[in-house]
Design a protein around this motif. Structure first.
Motif, PDB file in Angstrom:
ATOM      1  N   THR A   2       0.569 -13.308  27.294  1.00 53.37           N
ATOM      2  CA  THR A   2       1.003 -12.242  26.415  1.00 53.37           C
ATOM      3  C   THR A   2       0.534 -12.529  24.994  1.00 53.37           C
ATOM      4  O   THR A   2       0.673 -13.645  24.507  1.00 53.37           O
ATOM      5  CB  THR A   2       2.544 -12.137  26.413  1.00 53.37           C
ATOM      6  N   ALA A   3      -0.035 -11.525  24.350  1.00 52.23           N
ATOM      7  CA  ALA A   3      -0.463 -11.688  22.961  1.00 52.23           C
ATOM      8  C   ALA A   3       0.770 -11.736  22.069  1.00 52.23           C
ATOM      9  O   ALA A   3       1.712 -10.977  22.257  1.00 52.23           O
ATOM     10  CB  ALA A   3      -1.364 -10.543  22.553  1.00 52.23           C
ATOM     11  N   GLN A   4       0.756 -12.664  21.115  1.00 52.45           N
ATOM     12  CA  GLN A   4       1.881 -12.785  20.195  1.00 52.45           C
ATOM     13  C   GLN A   4       1.690 -11.826  19.032  1.00 52.45           C
ATOM     14  O   GLN A   4       0.615 -11.725  18.450  1.00 52.45           O
ATOM     15  CB  GLN A   4       1.992 -14.205  19.683  1.00 52.45           C
ATOM     16  N   LEU A   5       2.742 -11.116  18.708  1.00 56.93           N
ATOM     17  CA  LEU A   5       2.718 -10.183  17.599  1.00 56.93           C
ATOM     18  C   LEU A   5       2.849 -10.968  16.299  1.00 56.93           C
ATOM     19  O   LEU A   5       3.745 -11.780  16.144  1.00 56.93           O
ATOM     20  CB  LEU A   5       3.871  -9.182  17.736  1.00 56.93           C
ATOM     21  N   THR A   6       1.934 -10.716  15.381  1.00 52.61           N
ATOM     22  CA  THR A   6       1.943 -11.417  14.102  1.00 52.61           C
ATOM     23  C   THR A   6       2.109 -10.416  12.960  1.00 52.61           C
ATOM     24  O   THR A   6       1.872  -9.218  13.127  1.00 52.61           O
ATOM     25  CB  THR A   6       0.627 -12.181  13.884  1.00 52.61           C
ATOM     26  N   GLY A   7       2.477 -10.929  11.804  1.00 51.90           N
ATOM     27  CA  GLY A   7       2.582 -10.093  10.621  1.00 51.90           C
ATOM     28  C   GLY A   7       1.262  -9.441  10.280  1.00 51.90           C
ATOM     29  O   GLY A   7       1.206  -8.272   9.881  1.00 51.90           O
ATOM     30  N   ASP A   8       0.157 -10.181  10.448  1.00 53.65           N
ATOM     31  CA  ASP A   8      -1.170  -9.617  10.179  1.00 53.65           C
ATOM     32  C   ASP A   8      -1.490  -8.467  11.127  1.00 53.65           C
ATOM     33  O   ASP A   8      -2.071  -7.464  10.717  1.00 53.65           O
ATOM     34  CB  ASP A   8      -2.252 -10.694  10.284  1.00 53.65           C
ATOM     35  N   ALA A   9      -1.102  -8.609  12.396  1.00 53.53           N
ATOM     36  CA  ALA A   9      -1.348  -7.536  13.360  1.00 53.53           C
ATOM     37  C   ALA A   9      -0.538  -6.289  12.997  1.00 53.53           C
ATOM     38  O   ALA A   9      -1.036  -5.163  13.105  1.00 53.53           O
ATOM     39  CB  ALA A   9      -1.001  -8.006  14.773  1.00 53.53           C
ATOM     40  N   VAL A  10       0.688  -6.491  12.548  1.00 52.93           N
ATOM     41  CA  VAL A  10       1.523  -5.358  12.143  1.00 52.93           C
ATOM     42  C   VAL A  10       0.915  -4.676  10.919  1.00 52.93           C
ATOM     43  O   VAL A  10       0.798  -3.455  10.864  1.00 52.93           O
ATOM     44  CB  VAL A  10       2.972  -5.802  11.856  1.00 52.93           C
ATOM     45  N   ARG A  11       0.505  -5.473   9.931  1.00 56.05           N
ATOM     46  CA  ARG A  11      -0.124  -4.893   8.734  1.00 56.05           C
ATOM     47  C   ARG A  11      -1.377  -4.108   9.099  1.00 56.05           C
ATOM     48  O   ARG A  11      -1.623  -3.028   8.563  1.00 56.05           O
ATOM     49  CB  ARG A  11      -0.473  -5.996   7.734  1.00 56.05           C
ATOM     50  N   GLN A  12      -2.193  -4.663   9.990  1.00 51.32           N
ATOM     51  CA  GLN A  12      -3.419  -3.975  10.401  1.00 51.32           C
ATOM     52  C   GLN A  12      -3.092  -2.636  11.060  1.00 51.32           C
ATOM     53  O   GLN A  12      -3.746  -1.634  10.794  1.00 51.32           O
ATOM     54  CB  GLN A  12      -4.233  -4.858  11.350  1.00 51.32           C
ATOM     55  N   THR A  13      -2.068  -2.611  11.884  1.00 54.75           N
ATOM     56  CA  THR A  13      -1.659  -1.368  12.533  1.00 54.75           C
ATOM     57  C   THR A  13      -1.130  -0.371  11.506  1.00 54.75           C
ATOM     58  O   THR A  13      -1.432   0.830  11.574  1.00 54.75           O
ATOM     59  CB  THR A  13      -0.586  -1.648  13.605  1.00 54.75           C
ATOM     60  N   LEU A  14      -0.377  -0.855  10.528  1.00 50.99           N
ATOM     61  CA  LEU A  14       0.172   0.031   9.498  1.00 50.99           C
ATOM     62  C   LEU A  14      -0.906   0.622   8.589  1.00 50.99           C
ATOM     63  O   LEU A  14      -0.668   1.607   7.908  1.00 50.99           O
ATOM     64  CB  LEU A  14       1.226  -0.705   8.660  1.00 50.99           C
ATOM     65  N   ARG A  15      -2.091   0.047   8.601  1.00 51.51           N
ATOM     66  CA  ARG A  15      -3.197   0.621   7.823  1.00 51.51           C
ATOM     67  C   ARG A  15      -3.587   2.008   8.341  1.00 51.51           C
ATOM     68  O   ARG A  15      -4.225   2.782   7.636  1.00 51.51           O
ATOM     69  CB  ARG A  15      -4.412  -0.301   7.840  1.00 51.51           C
ATOM     70  N   SER A  16      -3.160   2.344   9.559  1.00 51.33           N
ATOM     71  CA  SER A  16      -3.464   3.679  10.099  1.00 51.33           C
ATOM     72  C   SER A  16      -2.438   4.723   9.644  1.00 51.33           C
ATOM     73  O   SER A  16      -2.621   5.907   9.893  1.00 51.33           O
ATOM     74  CB  SER A  16      -3.533   3.638  11.628  1.00 51.33           C
ATOM     75  N   VAL A  17      -1.369   4.278   8.968  1.00 44.74           N
ATOM     76  CA  VAL A  17      -0.345   5.195   8.470  1.00 44.74           C
ATOM     77  C   VAL A  17      -0.741   5.616   7.057  1.00 44.74           C
ATOM     78  O   VAL A  17      -0.808   4.797   6.150  1.00 44.74           O
ATOM     79  CB  VAL A  17       1.053   4.542   8.459  1.00 44.74           C
ATOM     80  N   LYS A  18      -1.014   6.903   6.893  1.00 47.93           N
ATOM     81  CA  LYS A  18      -1.523   7.413   5.612  1.00 47.93           C
ATOM     82  C   LYS A  18      -0.457   8.149   4.825  1.00 47.93           C
ATOM     83  O   LYS A  18       0.366   8.866   5.391  1.00 47.93           O
ATOM     84  CB  LYS A  18      -2.685   8.385   5.859  1.00 47.93           C
ATOM     85  N   ASP A  19      -0.500   7.987   3.506  1.00 49.57           N
ATOM     86  CA  ASP A  19       0.308   8.804   2.618  1.00 49.57           C
ATOM     87  C   ASP A  19      -0.253  10.215   2.700  1.00 49.57           C
ATOM     88  O   ASP A  19      -1.462  10.410   2.527  1.00 49.57           O
ATOM     89  CB  ASP A  19       0.210   8.265   1.188  1.00 49.57           C
ATOM     90  N   PRO A  20       0.579  11.214   2.966  1.00 51.36           N
ATOM     91  CA  PRO A  20       0.055  12.569   3.181  1.00 51.36           C
ATOM     92  C   PRO A  20      -0.562  13.208   1.935  1.00 51.36           C
ATOM     93  O   PRO A  20      -1.440  14.054   2.052  1.00 51.36           O
ATOM     94  CB  PRO A  20       1.272  13.367   3.655  1.00 51.36           C
ATOM     95  N   GLU A  21      -0.136  12.803   0.754  1.00 53.73           N
ATOM     96  CA  GLU A  21      -0.685  13.400  -0.456  1.00 53.73           C
ATOM     97  C   GLU A  21      -1.984  12.739  -0.905  1.00 53.73           C
ATOM     98  O   GLU A  21      -2.892  13.400  -1.388  1.00 53.73           O
ATOM     99  CB  GLU A  21       0.343  13.339  -1.581  1.00 53.73           C
ATOM    100  N   LEU A  22      -2.062  11.425  -0.746  1.00 53.10           N
ATOM    101  CA  LEU A  22      -3.232  10.689  -1.229  1.00 53.10           C
ATOM    102  C   LEU A  22      -4.254  10.402  -0.135  1.00 53.10           C
ATOM    103  O   LEU A  22      -5.380  10.015  -0.426  1.00 53.10           O
ATOM    104  CB  LEU A  22      -2.785   9.371  -1.860  1.00 53.10           C
ATOM    105  N   ASN A  23      -3.832  10.523   1.121  1.00 51.96           N
ATOM    106  CA  ASN A  23      -4.675  10.210   2.277  1.00 51.96           C
ATOM    107  C   ASN A  23      -5.190   8.770   2.224  1.00 51.96           C
ATOM    108  O   ASN A  23      -6.306   8.478   2.609  1.00 51.96           O
ATOM    109  CB  ASN A  23      -5.836  11.194   2.416  1.00 51.96           C
ATOM    110  N   LEU A  24      -4.351   7.876   1.709  1.00 51.76           N
ATOM    111  CA  LEU A  24      -4.642   6.443   1.692  1.00 51.76           C
ATOM    112  C   LEU A  24      -3.551   5.739   2.475  1.00 51.76           C
ATOM    113  O   LEU A  24      -2.414   6.204   2.541  1.00 51.76           O
ATOM    114  CB  LEU A  24      -4.674   5.921   0.252  1.00 51.76           C
ATOM    115  N   ASN A  25      -3.894   4.579   3.065  1.00 50.67           N
ATOM    116  CA  ASN A  25      -2.899   3.914   3.911  1.00 50.67           C
ATOM    117  C   ASN A  25      -1.808   3.240   3.087  1.00 50.67           C
ATOM    118  O   ASN A  25      -2.006   2.863   1.934  1.00 50.67           O
ATOM    119  CB  ASN A  25      -3.575   2.947   4.888  1.00 50.67           C
ATOM    120  N   ILE A  26      -0.642   3.093   3.708  1.00 53.57           N
ATOM    121  CA  ILE A  26       0.536   2.601   3.012  1.00 53.57           C
ATOM    122  C   ILE A  26       0.452   1.113   2.673  1.00 53.57           C
ATOM    123  O   ILE A  26       1.155   0.653   1.776  1.00 53.57           O
ATOM    124  CB  ILE A  26       1.830   2.913   3.794  1.00 53.57           C
ATOM    125  N   ILE A  27      -0.410   0.377   3.335  1.00 49.72           N
ATOM    126  CA  ILE A  27      -0.595  -1.043   3.003  1.00 49.72           C
ATOM    127  C   ILE A  27      -1.357  -1.157   1.694  1.00 49.72           C
ATOM    128  O   ILE A  27      -0.926  -1.840   0.761  1.00 49.72           O
ATOM    129  CB  ILE A  27      -1.319  -1.793   4.138  1.00 49.72           C
TER     130      ILE A  27
END
Length: 65
Positions: A2-27
């Protein structure tokens, strides 16, 4: 295995979450203050206040901060 979930992996995934007004990622915008990989607990906080200094330097330059 099983792959271990890391803080870096979470941050990388959160880069796909965009601010709707700026269209830039929340990280890059500095909206995620900390990632601690344990139980899931999302907290919306009002302190410390967000400021442009929390934005990634390349994004600040692009936005003219």
């Amino acid at each position: 295995m099983t792959a271990q979930l890391t803080g870096d992996a979470v941050r990388q995934t959160l880069r796909s979450v965009k601010d709707p007004e700026l269209n830039l990622n929340i990280i890059d915008l500095g909206l995620v203050y900390d990632v601690d990989v344990e139980d899931v607990d999302i907290e919306i906080v009002w302190e410390p206040y967000w400021s442009p200094e929390k934005v990634e330097p390349k994004i600040r330059a692009m936005m003219g901060f």
